[in-house]
Design an enzyme around this catalytic site. Sequence first.
Site: not given
Ligand SMILES: NC(=O)c1ccc[n+]([C@@H]2O[C@H](COP(=O)([O-])OP(=O)(O)OC[C@H]3O[C@@H](n4cnc5c(N)ncnc54)[C@H](O)[C@@H]3O)[C@@H](O)[C@H]2O)c1
Length: 256
Positions: A41, A17, A164, A65-66, A147, A192, A160
């Site tokens: 994905d 991602g 969540k 695609d979700v 989150s 984060l 956002y």
């Molecule tokens: N990174 C952080 O600090 C953090 C903190 C709290 C919660 N989160 C949550 O953790 C999870 C992962 O976050 P991340 O930072 O790894 O995000 P990321 O952006 O690195 O990865 C998200 C993935 O979801 C895919 N995606 C997006 N839209 C899509 C769709 N319509 N259908 C299928 N796939 C789709 C993207 O292609 C990507 O590969 C998320 O739910 C995010 O809200 C992340």
Amino acid sequence: MGRLDNRVAIVTGAAHGERAALGSHFAKALAAEGAKVTLADLKDCASVAAEIESSGGQALSVRADVRDEQSLHAMAQATLERFGSIDILVNNAAVGSNIPPVPVLELEASAWDEMYAVNVRGPFLCVKAVLPQMRRQKYGKVINIGSATIYSGLPNRLHYVSGKGAIHVMTRSLARELGPDGICVNTIAYGLITSALTEHEMEQDPAHRARVFGPRMMQVHVHVGDVLGGLVFLASAESDRMTGQCLMIDPGSVCL
Ligand SMILES: NC(=O)c1ccc[n+]([C@@H]2O[C@H](COP(=O)([O-])OP(=O)(O)OC[C@H]3O[C@@H](n4cnc5c(N)ncnc54)[C@H](O)[C@@H]3O)[C@@H](O)[C@H]2O)c1
């Protein structure tokens, strides 16, 4: 002997991602415990699947695609054809943790709807796609990704954070509805996650760093490796008597 031997998992958002790429790490952690894993994905997950297979695991990469019910039905079907069951769903795909701040008056309704289509409606549709099989099995683990921001609040990201929040509430309602089917529904939440990108952002913007670290009781980073144990626990039989709960992995920025 792995803690997830003979289990089949689907992880959404499992490509490399934009941000922390947590989904790819989740998929690898489940596979390392013996689960067969479907990686779903919008983007190609083949390289993550190849990594799992080269470590001796079994993985299937599908484009899904979700937002699209048909594509999620195809994801579930492909998983059943390849692996024969669906025991674990990790509702990880989401957008927006990396969006620039948007004050509420500048937040377009269309941006709100787009965010909710992926982050709220998406996990709901994913559950619908796997539920018939989990019901047949009388067993399942749905793991939603929440989150820490829903407890602390976060300015300028109303869509956002509220999305969540919906996930946390959805967890409780689904857990109550699906408990009689032997299906556990839980949320794992964190703040984060430090990645190379976020570390760079904090170096560039000390105020951002202070906002992240200020409220923490422990002045430590949380890396992806710090949340994998919790994820595997929620996927495994060790949590068979736990449903409707939120497992918060957080160095004290919020207390429940
Ligand atoms: N990174 C952080 O600090 C953090 C903190 C709290 C919660 N989160 C949550 O953790 C999870 C992962 O976050 P991340 O930072 O790894 O995000 P990321 O952006 O690195 O990865 C998200 C993935 O979801 C895919 N995606 C997006 N839209 C899509 C769709 N319509 N259908 C299928 N796939 C789709 C993207 O292609 C990507 O590969 C998320 O739910 C995010 O809200 C992340």
